[in-house]
Design an enzyme around this catalytic site. Sequence first.
Site, PDB file in Angstrom:
ATOM      1  N   ASP A  32       0.828  -1.186   0.162  1.00 28.09           N
ATOM      2  CA  ASP A  32       0.063   0.157   0.178  1.00 28.09           C
ATOM      3  C   ASP A  32       0.762   1.217   0.064  1.00 28.09           C
ATOM      4  O   ASP A  32       1.743   1.385   0.706  1.00 28.09           O
ATOM      5  CB  ASP A  32      -0.892  -0.068   1.342  1.00 28.09           C
ATOM      6  CG  ASP A  32      -2.082   1.190   1.108  1.00 28.09           C
ATOM      7  OD1 ASP A  32      -3.173   0.420   1.012  1.00 28.09           O
ATOM      8  OD2 ASP A  32      -2.049   2.019   0.888  1.00 28.09           O
ATOM      9  N   ASN A  88     -12.980  -4.035   2.480  1.00 29.79           N
ATOM     10  CA  ASN A  88     -14.018  -2.759   2.657  1.00 29.79           C
ATOM     11  C   ASN A  88     -14.766  -2.882   1.342  1.00 29.79           C
ATOM     12  O   ASN A  88     -14.433  -3.001   0.167  1.00 29.79           O
ATOM     13  CB  ASN A  88     -13.369  -1.482   2.695  1.00 29.79           C
ATOM     14  CG  ASN A  88     -12.637  -1.381   3.997  1.00 29.79           C
ATOM     15  OD1 ASN A  88     -12.746  -1.881   5.005  1.00 29.79           O
ATOM     16  ND2 ASN A  88     -11.581  -0.461   3.778  1.00 29.79           N
ATOM     17  N   GLN A  95     -14.616   2.021   1.700  1.00 30.41           N
ATOM     18  CA  GLN A  95     -13.831   1.589   0.496  1.00 30.41           C
ATOM     19  C   GLN A  95     -13.802   2.725  -0.265  1.00 30.41           C
ATOM     20  O   GLN A  95     -14.720   3.645  -0.517  1.00 30.41           O
ATOM     21  CB  GLN A  95     -14.957   0.558  -0.620  1.00 30.41           C
ATOM     22  CG  GLN A  95     -14.071   0.144  -1.671  1.00 30.41           C
ATOM     23  CD  GLN A  95     -14.891  -0.906  -2.523  1.00 30.41           C
ATOM     24  OE1 GLN A  95     -16.062  -1.197  -2.272  1.00 30.41           O
ATOM     25  NE2 GLN A  95     -14.288  -1.411  -3.510  1.00 30.41           N
ATOM     26  N   HIS A 101     -10.203  -5.495  -3.548  1.00 29.34           N
ATOM     27  CA  HIS A 101      -8.832  -5.828  -2.932  1.00 29.34           C
ATOM     28  C   HIS A 101      -9.253  -6.187  -1.346  1.00 29.34           C
ATOM     29  O   HIS A 101      -9.944  -5.728  -0.679  1.00 29.34           O
ATOM     30  CB  HIS A 101      -8.240  -4.596  -3.016  1.00 29.34           C
ATOM     31  CG  HIS A 101      -8.769  -3.192  -2.338  1.00 29.34           C
ATOM     32  ND1 HIS A 101      -9.581  -2.470  -3.074  1.00 29.34           N
ATOM     33  CD2 HIS A 101      -8.430  -2.571  -1.066  1.00 29.34           C
ATOM     34  CE1 HIS A 101     -10.007  -1.286  -2.264  1.00 29.34           C
ATOM     35  NE2 HIS A 101      -9.181  -1.264  -1.361  1.00 29.34           N
ATOM     36  N   HIS A 103      -6.865  -6.168   2.141  1.00 29.78           N
ATOM     37  CA  HIS A 103      -5.751  -5.559   2.818  1.00 29.78           C
ATOM     38  C   HIS A 103      -5.184  -6.712   3.948  1.00 29.78           C
ATOM     39  O   HIS A 103      -5.835  -7.241   4.550  1.00 29.78           O
ATOM     40  CB  HIS A 103      -6.274  -4.290   3.806  1.00 29.78           C
ATOM     41  CG  HIS A 103      -6.719  -3.345   3.181  1.00 29.78           C
ATOM     42  ND1 HIS A 103      -6.055  -1.973   2.957  1.00 29.78           N
ATOM     43  CD2 HIS A 103      -8.130  -2.947   2.808  1.00 29.78           C
ATOM     44  CE1 HIS A 103      -6.658  -1.315   2.454  1.00 29.78           C
ATOM     45  NE2 HIS A 103      -8.141  -1.680   1.990  1.00 29.78           N
TER      46      HIS A 103
HETATM   47  P1  5GP Z   1      -9.778   0.996   0.417  1.00 30.94           P
HETATM   48  O1  5GP Z   1     -10.187   2.077   1.607  1.00 30.94           O
HETATM   49  O2  5GP Z   1     -10.529   1.140  -0.693  1.00 30.94           O
HETATM   50  O3  5GP Z   1     -10.399  -0.503   1.168  1.00 30.94           O
HETATM   51  O4  5GP Z   1      -8.274   0.897   0.269  1.00 30.94           O
HETATM   52  C1  5GP Z   1      -7.730   1.538  -0.741  1.00 30.94           C
HETATM   53  C2  5GP Z   1      -6.300   1.401  -0.526  1.00 30.94           C
HETATM   54  O5  5GP Z   1      -5.538   1.612  -1.722  1.00 30.94           O
HETATM   55  C3  5GP Z   1      -5.652   2.359   0.691  1.00 30.94           C
HETATM   56  O6  5GP Z   1      -5.008   1.888   1.635  1.00 30.94           O
HETATM   57  C4  5GP Z   1      -4.689   3.328  -0.206  1.00 30.94           C
HETATM   58  O7  5GP Z   1      -3.614   3.821   0.210  1.00 30.94           O
HETATM   59  C5  5GP Z   1      -4.354   2.320  -1.260  1.00 30.94           C
HETATM   60  N1  5GP Z   1      -4.009   3.127  -2.624  1.00 30.94           N
HETATM   61  C6  5GP Z   1      -4.796   3.921  -3.300  1.00 30.94           C
HETATM   62  N2  5GP Z   1      -4.148   4.138  -4.488  1.00 30.94           N
HETATM   63  C7  5GP Z   1      -3.049   3.484  -4.518  1.00 30.94           C
HETATM   64  C8  5GP Z   1      -1.860   3.419  -5.521  1.00 30.94           C
HETATM   65  O8  5GP Z   1      -1.828   4.073  -6.554  1.00 30.94           O
HETATM   66  N3  5GP Z   1      -0.851   2.455  -5.141  1.00 30.94           N
HETATM   67  C9  5GP Z   1      -0.723   1.538  -4.205  1.00 30.94           C
HETATM   68  N4  5GP Z   1       0.101   0.867  -3.880  1.00 30.94           N
HETATM   69  N5  5GP Z   1      -1.776   1.758  -3.179  1.00 30.94           N
HETATM   70  C10 5GP Z   1      -2.815   2.733  -3.118  1.00 30.94           C
END
Ligand code: 5GP
Length: 138
Positions: A32, A88, A95, A101, A103
Amino acid sequence: MSHNDCIFCKIAKGEIPSATIFENADFKVILDVAPATKGHALIIPKEHFKDIFELDSDTAAKLFTLAAAVARELKAELKCDGLNVLQNNGEVAGQTVFHFHMHLIPRYNDDGLNITLGSKESDPEELQKLAERIRKRI
Ligand code: 5GP
Ligand code: ZN
């Protein structure tokens, strides 16, 4: 199927760089970019599914086998004390990237992170009725 404006589709295809820790035909596992803790990893199916409600059963079946393997290697490499699996679905659930995805968040005794769930009281009869309603569907 890939979605043009989806950042994780682009990462899956290598169009946007990522710190990749594993890749096969079905998944890419990356670090991340804004980690909750050191080693915070994301398991991303290469195919675009918006969320768990869209995930196909073949991908779902492979996912947790991979999650367990990655979790073990994160623990071995980072010497973490524990690990949270978080996934999420929907804005209300936190999300922010609408490409499924999972985590994997290594936990350290002194990491200061708090993802403790709140809790409400429950009524045993209500729980039984609710379980019955859901059980009928599965
Ligand atoms: P969500 O909140 O949708 O469950 O998690 C999205 C995750 O993707 C967040 O923890 C955020 O830091 C990560 N993320 C968003 N954009 C990028 C990216 O361009 N590269 C990487 N490696 N992680 C990302
Ligand atoms: Zn996508």
